[in-house]
Scaffold this motif. Structure first.
Motif, mmCIF file in Angstrom:
data_model
loop_
_atom_site.group_PDB
_atom_site.id
_atom_site.type_symbol
_atom_site.label_atom_id
_atom_site.label_comp_id
_atom_site.label_asym_id
_atom_site.label_seq_id
_atom_site.Cartn_x
_atom_site.Cartn_y
_atom_site.Cartn_z
ATOM 1 N N VAL A 61 1.226 -8.503 -0.050
ATOM 2 C CA VAL A 61 1.487 -7.161 -0.568
ATOM 3 C C VAL A 61 1.708 -7.186 -2.079
ATOM 4 C CG1 VAL A 61 4.015 -6.917 -0.238
ATOM 5 C CG2 VAL A 61 2.509 -4.982 0.185
ATOM 6 N N ARG A 62 2.257 -8.294 -2.587
ATOM 7 C CA ARG A 62 2.410 -8.466 -4.041
ATOM 8 C C ARG A 62 1.820 -9.807 -4.454
ATOM 9 N NH1 ARG A 62 6.326 -5.265 -2.398
ATOM 10 N NH2 ARG A 62 7.313 -6.986 -1.315
ATOM 11 N N TYR A 174 -2.203 1.756 -4.130
ATOM 12 C CA TYR A 174 -1.713 0.462 -4.625
ATOM 13 C C TYR A 174 -1.711 -0.600 -3.528
ATOM 14 C CZ TYR A 174 2.149 2.676 -2.232
ATOM 15 O OH TYR A 174 2.880 3.332 -1.284
ATOM 16 N N GLN A 212 3.602 0.484 10.551
ATOM 17 C CA GLN A 212 3.541 0.796 9.114
ATOM 18 C C GLN A 212 3.883 2.261 8.883
ATOM 19 O OE1 GLN A 212 3.616 -1.272 6.895
ATOM 20 N NE2 GLN A 212 2.729 -3.117 7.789
ATOM 21 N N SER A 246 8.318 1.821 9.591
ATOM 22 C CA SER A 246 8.653 2.664 8.482
ATOM 23 C C SER A 246 8.141 4.088 8.751
ATOM 24 C CB SER A 246 7.941 2.070 7.282
ATOM 25 O OG SER A 246 8.557 2.378 6.094
ATOM 26 N N ALA A 273 10.184 5.950 2.885
ATOM 27 C CA ALA A 273 9.708 5.414 1.595
ATOM 28 C C ALA A 273 9.210 6.548 0.705
ATOM 29 C CB ALA A 273 8.592 4.407 1.841
ATOM 30 N N GLN A 275 8.473 5.997 -2.889
ATOM 31 C CA GLN A 275 7.585 5.312 -3.854
ATOM 32 C C GLN A 275 7.720 5.805 -5.287
ATOM 33 O OE1 GLN A 275 6.675 2.797 -2.383
ATOM 34 N NE2 GLN A 275 6.023 3.227 -0.306
ATOM 35 N N ARG A 287 -0.164 9.628 -1.892
ATOM 36 C CA ARG A 287 0.896 9.694 -0.886
ATOM 37 C C ARG A 287 0.854 11.022 -0.109
ATOM 38 N NH1 ARG A 287 3.532 5.548 1.283
ATOM 39 N NH2 ARG A 287 5.474 6.711 1.413
ATOM 40 N N ASP A 313 11.759 2.915 -0.231
ATOM 41 C CA ASP A 313 11.041 1.947 -1.063
ATOM 42 C C ASP A 313 10.603 2.692 -2.326
ATOM 43 O OD1 ASP A 313 11.138 0.245 1.116
ATOM 44 O OD2 ASP A 313 8.999 0.361 1.570
ATOM 45 N N ILE A 315 8.380 2.074 -6.090
ATOM 46 C CA ILE A 315 7.578 1.208 -6.969
ATOM 47 C C ILE A 315 7.776 1.673 -8.416
ATOM 48 C CG2 ILE A 315 5.226 0.519 -7.620
ATOM 49 C CD1 ILE A 315 4.422 0.840 -4.692
ATOM 50 N N PHE A 344 10.458 -2.244 -6.183
ATOM 51 C CA PHE A 344 9.407 -3.207 -6.491
ATOM 52 C C PHE A 344 8.770 -2.867 -7.827
ATOM 53 C CE2 PHE A 344 9.343 -2.353 -1.878
ATOM 54 C CZ PHE A 344 9.686 -3.613 -1.410
ATOM 55 N N ILE A 345 8.421 -3.907 -8.580
ATOM 56 C CA ILE A 345 7.585 -3.688 -9.760
ATOM 57 C C ILE A 345 6.144 -3.670 -9.263
ATOM 58 C CG2 ILE A 345 6.723 -4.838 -11.850
ATOM 59 C CD1 ILE A 345 9.608 -5.461 -12.541
ATOM 60 N N TYR A 346 5.378 -2.693 -9.713
ATOM 61 C CA TYR A 346 3.987 -2.577 -9.272
ATOM 62 C C TYR A 346 3.246 -3.896 -9.485
ATOM 63 C CZ TYR A 346 -0.960 -1.592 -9.386
ATOM 64 O OH TYR A 346 -2.317 -1.670 -9.167
ATOM 65 N N SER A 347 2.495 -4.280 -8.466
ATOM 66 C CA SER A 347 1.722 -5.513 -8.537
ATOM 67 C C SER A 347 0.260 -5.154 -8.245
ATOM 68 C CB SER A 347 2.288 -6.468 -7.481
ATOM 69 O OG SER A 347 1.517 -7.610 -7.375
ATOM 70 N N ARG A 349 -3.291 -5.250 -6.946
ATOM 71 C CA ARG A 349 -3.935 -5.904 -5.808
ATOM 72 C C ARG A 349 -5.439 -5.656 -5.871
ATOM 73 N NH1 ARG A 349 -1.764 -9.646 -3.373
ATOM 74 N NH2 ARG A 349 -2.204 -10.122 -5.519
HETATM 75 N N1 SAM Z 1 4.093 1.327 5.437
HETATM 76 C C1 SAM Z 1 5.313 1.311 4.751
HETATM 77 C C2 SAM Z 1 5.561 2.651 4.128
HETATM 78 O O1 SAM Z 1 4.629 3.263 3.625
HETATM 79 O O2 SAM Z 1 6.724 3.024 4.103
HETATM 80 C C3 SAM Z 1 5.331 0.297 3.665
HETATM 81 C C4 SAM Z 1 4.881 -1.040 3.973
HETATM 82 S S1 SAM Z 1 4.671 -2.052 2.548
HETATM 83 C C5 SAM Z 1 4.446 -3.460 3.389
HETATM 84 C C6 SAM Z 1 6.308 -2.167 1.903
HETATM 85 C C7 SAM Z 1 6.464 -1.659 0.512
HETATM 86 O O3 SAM Z 1 5.829 -2.528 -0.391
HETATM 87 C C8 SAM Z 1 5.836 -0.323 0.205
HETATM 88 O O4 SAM Z 1 6.601 0.757 0.674
HETATM 89 C C9 SAM Z 1 5.751 -0.345 -1.299
HETATM 90 O O5 SAM Z 1 6.945 0.151 -1.877
HETATM 91 C C10 SAM Z 1 5.632 -1.840 -1.597
HETATM 92 N N2 SAM Z 1 4.289 -2.142 -2.104
HETATM 93 C C11 SAM Z 1 3.121 -2.048 -1.460
HETATM 94 N N3 SAM Z 1 2.109 -2.403 -2.274
HETATM 95 C C12 SAM Z 1 2.655 -2.731 -3.465
HETATM 96 C C13 SAM Z 1 2.136 -3.149 -4.716
HETATM 97 N N4 SAM Z 1 0.834 -3.298 -4.898
HETATM 98 N N5 SAM Z 1 2.999 -3.397 -5.718
HETATM 99 C C14 SAM Z 1 4.334 -3.247 -5.538
HETATM 100 N N6 SAM Z 1 4.873 -2.842 -4.390
HETATM 101 C C15 SAM Z 1 4.059 -2.570 -3.359
#
Ligand code: SAM
Ligand code: SF4
Ligand code: F3S
Length: 457
Positions: A61-62, A174, A212, A246, A273, A275, A287, A313, A315, A344-347, A349
């Motif tokens: 995910v990151r 993301y 998810q 979630s 979440a 975001q 979203r 959650d 970002i 989380f800091i945006y990563s 992908r």
């Molecule tokens: N499906 C869940 C939801 O939407 O609530 C989230 C599952 S994801 C595995 C967990 C969290 O990782 C996400 O809610 C998001 O905040 C974070 N995440 C996902 N992709 C990311 C990215 N590219 N960079 C940073 N954080 C990320």
């Protein structure tokens, strides 16, 4: 592959070690992999050095996760020889699903790669790897794979993760998850209810329903019950505590809020979440709700369940996030009064739409925003916990505190960590899995502490 394949004699007495990264889905998948290996006669090892089989259940995910996996694989090379003379290294989970064969090329000590829909093949692949040096890779979805029918090795006797669906249809711009975990697929309700009923019989007191986006449960099965009905049905099984994660805000229906409010076993905790607090960024993230929609939802949830713990959650540093956008996130966090947030800091992908968006915010500025957000969450979490001072809360005991073996540690209905001294004459181990009442005397940012009252039950 049928369950008869679990009798591979070549694996009997082999020792195994599994390291899991990522979300609860992976944790649960690891419990199934352990269950399969136990059924094959393998024995769990306490560390990689003692293991013939080392399995990494990976997350992508990151970005940092990839680097960590490469580091961990290469550190295995300096270990002493495996007890059986041969050590097989296997990679499962989301990086395995994404990269397949390429992992074998990149990591010269990896022999087995199995994707997220291939955990029913793990015993067969490992057995082949002990017999030959040919790499073993399966990442294609096996229609016969139903991980929920595999043996299961649970870490805790009183709690169980119960997947209710796999995959994701949302394609937040993301996020890599829909690309590695595939489309949403709900388990039939009868299957879930049978499983929870069986768990109750074995003494499980709390289940966490996993997906998810649990709010879209049943949407892929025409005419099938949806999430609110599932919550009500699970509530009828006799399970004492129900949690779920979630929830996507765009799919949280009024009937689900009603079920949360009305089913006594559903705990007053919602992980929703958000975001970002900026409608502009939420749109770029795909979203499909606005800041106002989210805050309106929070208000409706609080009207039905006034003391609910709301977690989220967030970002920070999504491509193009301005100071103004970020200020909106800070203000949303204050208004929503989160009791906890995974920040989380945006990563970036590769392969996701956001990876192509212009992204020129300096790293230091993003780090500064991240730190400011963490402070706001600390404030809201601290304020939330103060509301329980003087209250008696039922705590499901998970174990003892790491620092003091005479202090129990467990979870309140609102998912707060709670500590209390174990009274004289009670064996702390005997309390694990029991529910004890704790009168809260101290409320800190990340935990409550108090005294035990009455008898454990
Ligand atoms: N499906 C869940 C939801 O939407 O609530 C989230 C599952 S994801 C595995 C967990 C969290 O990782 C996400 O809610 C998001 O905040 C974070 N995440 C996902 N992709 C990311 C990215 N590219 N960079 C940073 N954080 C990320
Ligand atoms: Fe990723 Fe969005 Fe799906 Fe959650 S809902 S798994 S953040 S794509
Ligand atoms: Fe990571 Fe896969 Fe979960 S990418 S967060 S382990 S679904």
């Amino acid at each position: 592959m049928s369950q008869s394949a679990f009798s591979y004699p070549v694996l009997s007495q082999k020792t195994y070690f599994i390291r899991t990264f990522g979300c609860q889905m992976n944790l649960h998948d690891s419990e199934r992999v352990s269950g399969v290996l136990d059924a094959c006669g393998c024995l769990e090892a306490a560390e990689p050095a003692e293991a013939d089989i080392v399995i990494f259940m990976t997350c992508c995910v990151r970005e940092a996760a990839d680097q960590r996996l490469y580091g961990q694989c290469s550190s295995l090379k300096s270990l002493p020889a495996a007890p059986s003379g041969k050590r097989v290294v296997a990679i499962g989970g989301c990086i395995a699903q994404r990269d397949g064969e390429r992992l074998i090329d990149k990591l010269d000590n990896v022999q087995v790669v199995f994707g997220t829909s291939a955990i029913n093949h793990v015993a067969e692949l490992l057995a082949h790897a002990f017999e030959s040096d040919e790499p073993q890779v399966v990442t294609v979805e096996d229609p016969a794979c139903d991980a929920t029918s595999l043996p299961w090795h649970r870490e805790t006797p009183y709690h169980a993760w119960v997947p209710i669906m796999t995959g994701c249809n949302n394609f937040c711009t993301y996020c890599i998850v829909p690309y590695v975990r595939g489309r949403e697929k709900s388990r039939p309700i009868e299957n879930i209810i049978d499983e929870v009923t069986g768990l109750v019989r074995t003494g499980v007191r709390e289940v966490t329903l996993l997906g998810q986006n649990v709010n879209s449960y049943g949407r892929d099965r025409y005419g099938a019950p949806r999430f609110a009905e599932l919550l009500r049905a699970v509530g009828e099984t006799g399970i004492e505590r129900i949690r779920f994660t979630s929830s996507h805000p765009k799919d949280l229906l009024p009937e689900t809020i009603d079920a949360i409010a009305e089913v006594p076993a559903v705990m007053p905790h919602l992980h929703l979440a958000v975001q970002s607090g900026s409608t502009r960024i939420l749109k770029l993230m795909n979203r499909r709700y606005t800041r106002e929609d989210y805050l309106d939802l929070v208000q409706r949830v609080r009207e039905r369940v006034p003391h609910i713990a709301l977690t989220t959650d967030i970002i920070v540093g999504f491509p193009g996030e301005t100071e103004e956008d970020f200020t909106e996130t800070l203000s949303l966090a204050r208004v929503a009064r989160f009791s906890q947030a995974f920040t989380f800091i945006y990563s970036r992908r590769a392969g996701t739409p956001a990876a192509e968006m212009p992204d020129d915010t300096p790293r230091e500025r993003i780090q500064d925003r991240f730190d400011r957000l963490v402070h706001v969450i600390e404030d809201t979490a601290h304020a939330f916990n103060q509301l329980d001072l003087g209250q008696v809360v039922p705590v499901l005991v998970e174990g003892v505190s790491k620092k003091d073996s005479h202090r129990l540690q467990g979870k309140s209905p609102k998912n707060q960590t709670v500590h209390a001294p174990v009274p004289e004459g009670i064996d702390p181990g005997s309390l694990v899995g029991k529910i004890v009442d704790v009168e809260v005397q101290t409320a800190r940012t990340w935990y409550l502490a108090g005294e035990m009252r009455g008898e454990p039950r």
